[in-house]
Scaffold this motif. Structure first.
Motif, PDB file in Angstrom:
ATOM      1  N   GLN A 110       3.992   5.703  -5.544  1.00  0.00           N
ATOM      2  CA  GLN A 110       3.996   5.657  -7.008  1.00  0.00           C
ATOM      3  C   GLN A 110       2.975   6.639  -7.580  1.00  0.00           C
ATOM      4  N   ILE A 111       1.777   6.629  -7.005  1.00  0.00           N
ATOM      5  CA  ILE A 111       0.681   7.476  -7.506  1.00  0.00           C
ATOM      6  C   ILE A 111       0.993   8.958  -7.280  1.00  0.00           C
ATOM      7  N   LYS A 136      -4.870  -1.053  -6.283  1.00  0.00           N
ATOM      8  CA  LYS A 136      -3.577  -1.677  -6.558  1.00  0.00           C
ATOM      9  C   LYS A 136      -3.297  -2.808  -5.573  1.00  0.00           C
ATOM     10  N   VAL A 137      -3.648  -2.605  -4.319  1.00  0.00           N
ATOM     11  CA  VAL A 137      -3.443  -3.650  -3.315  1.00  0.00           C
ATOM     12  C   VAL A 137      -4.345  -4.845  -3.607  1.00  0.00           C
ATOM     13  N   ASN A 138      -5.587  -4.581  -4.000  1.00  0.00           N
ATOM     14  CA  ASN A 138      -6.505  -5.667  -4.342  1.00  0.00           C
ATOM     15  C   ASN A 138      -5.980  -6.488  -5.532  1.00  0.00           C
ATOM     16  N   LYS A 139      -5.396  -5.792  -6.501  1.00  0.00           N
ATOM     17  CA  LYS A 139      -4.813  -6.491  -7.650  1.00  0.00           C
ATOM     18  C   LYS A 139      -3.611  -7.319  -7.216  1.00  0.00           C
ATOM     19  N   PHE A 140      -2.808  -6.768  -6.319  1.00  0.00           N
ATOM     20  CA  PHE A 140      -1.669  -7.508  -5.781  1.00  0.00           C
ATOM     21  C   PHE A 140      -2.132  -8.801  -5.115  1.00  0.00           C
ATOM     22  N   LEU A 141      -3.200  -8.715  -4.320  1.00  0.00           N
ATOM     23  CA  LEU A 141      -3.717  -9.894  -3.636  1.00  0.00           C
ATOM     24  C   LEU A 141      -4.271 -10.904  -4.634  1.00  0.00           C
ATOM     25  N   ARG A 171       0.836  -1.204   0.000  1.00  0.00           N
ATOM     26  CA  ARG A 171       0.000   0.000   0.000  1.00  0.00           C
ATOM     27  C   ARG A 171       0.873   1.257   0.000  1.00  0.00           C
ATOM     28  N   ALA A 172       1.919   1.271   0.830  1.00  0.00           N
ATOM     29  CA  ALA A 172       2.804   2.438   0.914  1.00  0.00           C
ATOM     30  C   ALA A 172       3.517   2.675  -0.414  1.00  0.00           C
ATOM     31  N   GLU A 200      -5.518  12.458  -1.706  1.00  0.00           N
ATOM     32  CA  GLU A 200      -6.787  11.757  -1.478  1.00  0.00           C
ATOM     33  C   GLU A 200      -7.096  10.776  -2.602  1.00  0.00           C
ATOM     34  N   MET A 201      -6.708  11.119  -3.807  1.00  0.00           N
ATOM     35  CA  MET A 201      -6.896  10.209  -4.931  1.00  0.00           C
ATOM     36  C   MET A 201      -5.925   9.033  -4.825  1.00  0.00           C
ATOM     37  N   ALA A 202      -4.715   9.317  -4.355  1.00  0.00           N
ATOM     38  CA  ALA A 202      -3.711   8.263  -4.213  1.00  0.00           C
ATOM     39  C   ALA A 202      -4.192   7.170  -3.264  1.00  0.00           C
ATOM     40  N   GLU A 203      -4.854   7.588  -2.177  1.00  0.00           N
ATOM     41  CA  GLU A 203      -5.367   6.615  -1.202  1.00  0.00           C
ATOM     42  C   GLU A 203      -6.375   5.673  -1.860  1.00  0.00           C
ATOM     43  N   LYS A 204      -7.280   6.232  -2.661  1.00  0.00           N
ATOM     44  CA  LYS A 204      -8.317   5.418  -3.305  1.00  0.00           C
ATOM     45  C   LYS A 204      -7.729   4.482  -4.363  1.00  0.00           C
ATOM     46  N   ILE A 205      -6.809   5.010  -5.165  1.00  0.00           N
ATOM     47  CA  ILE A 205      -6.209   4.188  -6.219  1.00  0.00           C
ATOM     48  C   ILE A 205      -5.356   3.082  -5.599  1.00  0.00           C
ATOM     49  N   ALA A 206      -4.733   3.389  -4.469  1.00  0.00           N
ATOM     50  CA  ALA A 206      -3.893   2.392  -3.800  1.00  0.00           C
ATOM     51  C   ALA A 206      -4.698   1.173  -3.375  1.00  0.00           C
ATOM     52  N   VAL A 207      -5.947   1.384  -2.983  1.00  0.00           N
ATOM     53  CA  VAL A 207      -6.808   0.263  -2.600  1.00  0.00           C
ATOM     54  C   VAL A 207      -6.945  -0.713  -3.770  1.00  0.00           C
TER      55      VAL A 207
END
Length: 274
Positions: free
Chosen positions: A211-212, A229-234, A205-206, A220-227
């Motif tokens: 990256q974003i 990206k983490v879901n894709k990682f999982l 996530r960090a 605030e957009m970075a936080e949402k997009i990171a979710v």
């Protein structure tokens, strides 16, 4: 205090990540020589780097995976060597196979226990030292893993360059082979997201947020997009969520349900060279 970055350090990072030499030098400099931090630095710059995995330790050697006769247990071990001249030699493969047979016969649980096992009049540790002296290369038992379950499937891939064990809650002969091959091909980190350490998810996530932000997007957009990206990682790194290699239209979880609604993978181990 600054740390001296050597050519060997740069080459090691380059071999691990696939990043360019200048980028590797910069990453090590920015992270004050910390190898793991340097990998994260490269990723935060948006570089696609090879994942650091515990299953990739020795560049050459032989990996053997096999189970007990009742398929209730399995072992996978790697005996490393310095060159493929040795690792591709039939006599060396037979040597490693004999060690694996001894591990199964003596119900070995760890590499330390295996080194103490006697084959003939010698311990495995002495046999390894004798082989080292005979061939003139450094060899060692670098990995040993064991799986115990109601049913354990084993799979060896690529001329003994990779071995997989897959443990299930019930007998699964054909499905066991399919899942072991899936693990070999797709290299998952864990069975599902509950098996991924919280610190690994936090790290991903960090890195995603950095990256974003580096792309100029607001926090605030970075936080949402990171979710996302983490879901894709999982999804990419957890076995049950991966597309099934024999039928990309279903996930591994779907495939297992189609075989038997009660069939579950309970543990796996993957050991690979390179």
């Amino acid at each position: 205090m600054s740390v001296t970055i050597t050519a060997a350090d740069i080459n090691k990072l380059r071999q691990t990540t696939g990043a360019g030499m200048l980028d590797c030098r910069k990453a090590l400099t920015e992270s004050n020589g910390d190898f793991e931090a340097a990998i994260d630095w490269l990723r935060k710059q948006g570089q696609k780097v090879a994942a650091k995995r515990s299953d990739r330790e020795a560049k050459e050697g032989v990996v053997i995976a096999q189970t007990t006769a009742d398929n209730k247990s399995g072992i996978v071990l790697c005996v490393s060597a310095e060159t493929d001249f040795v690792s591709l030699n039939a006599e060396f493969v037979a040597f490693v196979k004999a060690i694996a047979d001894a591990a199964i016969a003596n119900n070995v649980n760890t590499a330390e226990e295996l080194n103490a096992v006697t084959i003939g009049n010698e311990t495995v540790a002495d046999m390894v030292n004798d082989k080292l002296a005979a061939i003139g290369e450094k060899i060692a038992i670098t990995r040993f893993e064991r799986v115990n379950a109601e049913y354990v499937a084993s799979y060896i891939h690529g001329a003994n360059r990779m071995g997989v064990l897959a443990g299930f809650n019930k007998v699964a002969v054909d499905a066991g082979k399919d899942i072991a091959m899936q693990i070999a091909a797709m290299n998952p980190l864990a069975i599902d997201e509950t098996s991924i350490p919280a610190e690994t998810i936090a790290r991903e996530r960090a890195i995603a947020i950095d990256q974003i932000k580096a792309e100029g997007k607001p926090a605030e957009m970075a936080e949402k997009i990171a979710v996302g990206k983490v879901n894709k990682f999982l999804k990419d790194n957890t076995l049950l969520h991966q597309p099934f290699v024999k039928d990309n239209g279903k996930t591994v979880a779907d495939y297992l349900k189609s075989v038997d609604a009660d069939l579950k993978l309970v543990e796996f181990k993957r050991v690979a060279l390179g």
